[in-house]
Motif scaffolding. Structure first.
Motif, short mmCIF file in Angstrom:
data_model
loop_
_atom_site.label_atom_id
_atom_site.label_comp_id
_atom_site.label_asym_id
_atom_site.label_seq_id
_atom_site.Cartn_x
_atom_site.Cartn_y
_atom_site.Cartn_z
N THR A 1 0.85 -1.18 0.00
CA THR A 1 0.00 0.00 0.00
C THR A 1 0.89 1.24 0.00
O THR A 1 2.09 1.16 0.28
CB THR A 1 -0.93 0.05 1.23
N SER A 2 0.30 2.38 -0.29
CA SER A 2 1.06 3.62 -0.30
C SER A 2 1.60 3.96 1.10
O SER A 2 2.53 4.75 1.23
CB SER A 2 0.18 4.77 -0.79
N GLU A 3 1.01 3.33 2.13
CA GLU A 3 1.49 3.51 3.50
C GLU A 3 2.51 2.44 3.88
O GLU A 3 2.83 2.27 5.06
CB GLU A 3 0.31 3.48 4.48
N VAL A 4 2.99 1.70 2.89
CA VAL A 4 3.96 0.61 3.07
C VAL A 4 3.41 -0.45 4.03
O VAL A 4 4.08 -0.90 4.96
CB VAL A 4 5.35 1.11 3.52
N GLU A 5 2.18 -0.83 3.79
CA GLU A 5 1.58 -1.96 4.48
C GLU A 5 1.56 -3.13 3.51
O GLU A 5 1.41 -2.94 2.30
CB GLU A 5 0.16 -1.61 4.93
N LEU A 6 1.76 -4.33 4.03
CA LEU A 6 1.82 -5.53 3.20
C LEU A 6 0.46 -6.23 3.27
O LEU A 6 0.08 -6.73 4.33
CB LEU A 6 2.91 -6.48 3.70
N PRO A 7 -0.28 -6.25 2.18
CA PRO A 7 -1.64 -6.77 2.24
C PRO A 7 -1.70 -8.28 2.42
O PRO A 7 -0.78 -9.01 2.06
CB PRO A 7 -2.22 -6.38 0.87
N GLY A 8 -2.80 -8.75 3.03
CA GLY A 8 -3.13 -10.17 3.02
C GLY A 8 -2.73 -11.00 4.22
O GLY A 8 -2.95 -12.20 4.23
N PHE A 9 -2.13 -10.40 5.25
CA PHE A 9 -1.71 -11.21 6.40
C PHE A 9 -2.86 -11.39 7.39
O PHE A 9 -3.54 -10.43 7.76
CB PHE A 9 -0.52 -10.57 7.11
N VAL A 10 -3.07 -12.63 7.81
CA VAL A 10 -4.10 -12.96 8.78
C VAL A 10 -3.52 -13.91 9.84
O VAL A 10 -2.56 -14.62 9.58
CB VAL A 10 -5.34 -13.61 8.13
N ARG A 11 -4.14 -13.88 11.01
CA ARG A 11 -3.83 -14.86 12.05
C ARG A 11 -5.04 -15.80 12.17
O ARG A 11 -6.18 -15.32 12.30
CB ARG A 11 -3.57 -14.19 13.39
#
Length: 373
Positions: free
Chosen positions: A358-368
């Motif tokens: 994301t533009s906020e440097v978040e990595l999509p798709g991680f879940v617990r």
């Protein structure tokens, strides 16, 4: 039947296939976005203005401009079916012409289909088994008329056809989240490019896309169960012989998933540590954050990556990059087949050479995932 809690650790998107058009199907509020509800708009404008509304759409006129042109008072809530918080700079969000919709059910609940969750579980199990049990895979079995596929390996590992596939004994329900728990994120790339003979990592916004996703820290429960009756019946007939060890229990399955996630994250750290760029540094910080989560899970828990933006390594497991499994010649053919039309242009660059963030440097798709009973 086990109840599994799923918690989003980063934005998660499974798309409906629909792209909303800016200012016509979605409009901007101060810090959010409204998905236009045609019935609400019709109630506001009246049937007599339908032809004018249609004409304004054909001309590309925005809904807000149309309503203001008739002097109609309205709020975002009054014309929207749902409200989405913007999880990026608003000016950047406005640069996108479309919004990629998150999948919702008929009651408007955002959800992750059981088939998507199961597919991610299957990929992780496959990746771990291939790495554990195979060496020097015959590349002729991977190639079919210039195309590469792992289907022969899947048949050996999981079963010769859907009727004999071990994953038929794993049943996964849909995960429904609460209303209005989605956010709008801007997807961009970290991309490796060659300049003056040097490989450089840059933030690439040339393929940016505004995406609706289930936001961080959202939780819900779904069902996951092994068909024990079917598995016991099969033990007698021996029709299916190759049950993975991780099918012994949900704890064992989640342990395998967690091992796969940790392995790929560690490979990511090794890959990117030689590249110096602010976005890469932030990306590595997030990778290390998730790796810490992986290492900190308890029995009956796992960290998994799924959905849009997960990237080639997580979608495939990245097993074919292992030289003990696939030789350099075969891997080179796989890379070329994955870059149709760009084989020569990118031949000196690593594969894959980009990562979706994301533009906020978040990595999509991680879940617990956590077993709760």
């Amino acid at each position: 039947m086990a109840r599994i809690e799923i918690e989003t650790l980063s934005p998660v998107h499974v798309g409906s296939g629909r792209f909303f058009q800016k200012q016509i199907e979605y409009v901007f509020g101060r810090e959010n976005i409204g998905i236009v509800d045609e019935h609400k708009v019709l109630e506001l404008i009246g049937e007599e203005r339908i032809p004018a509304w249609v004409a304004s759409i054909d001309k590309g006129e925005g809904l807000v401009s149309f309503l203001k042109g008739y002097g109609l008072e309205f709020s975002l809530q009054k014309i929207s079916g749902r409200i989405i918080n913007i999880f990026c700079d608003k000016s950047l969000a406005k640069e996108s012409a479309t919004l990629k919709e998150q999948l919702h059910n008929g009651q408007g609940l955002p959800y992750l289909p059981g088939s998507s969750i199961k597919g991610s579980l299957r990929t992780a199990v496959f990746n771990e088994i291939v790495r554990e049990k195979y060496k020097n895979i015959d590349h002729n079995k991977l190639e079919n008329r210039g195309r590469f596929t792992s289907s022969f390996l899947e048949k050996e590992i999981f079963g010769k056809d859907p009727n004999h596939d071990v994953f038929r004994f794993l049943r996964v329900g849909d995960a429904y989240f609460k209303l209005n728990k989605t956010v709008a994120v801007m997807m961009v790339n970290i991309n490796i490019k060659e300049k003056s003979g040097e490989e450089l990592a840059i933030t690439d916004t040339s393929k940016k896309q505004l995406v609706e996703a289930i936001g961080n820290d959202e939780k819900t429960v779904f069902s996951l169960t092994f068909d024990q009756a079917g598995m016991e019946k099969n033990l007698k007939s021996r029709e299916i012989k190759n049950f993975p060890d991780c099918f012994k229990s949900i704890d064992a399955l989640f342990h395998t998933i967690n091992e796969n996630t940790g392995r790929i994250l560690e490979e990511e750290i090794e890959f990117w540590e030689d590249y110096r760029d602010e976005s890469v540094d932030l990306y590595l910080d997030r990778i290390k954050y998730f790796l810490k989560k992986v290492k900190g899970v308890k029995s009956g828990e796992c960290i998994m990556r799924m959905s849009h933006g997960s990237g080639w390594n997580f979608i495939t497991g990245g097993w074919c990059k292992d030289p003990e499994l696939v030789d350099d010649v075969a891997y080179g053919k796989i890379v070329n087949a994955s870059r149709p039309g760009n084989e020569r242009k990118y031949r000196h660059l690593p594969f894959p050479k980009s990562r979706r963030i994301t533009s906020e440097v978040e990595l999509p798709g991680f879940v617990r995932l956590r077993k709760i009973d």
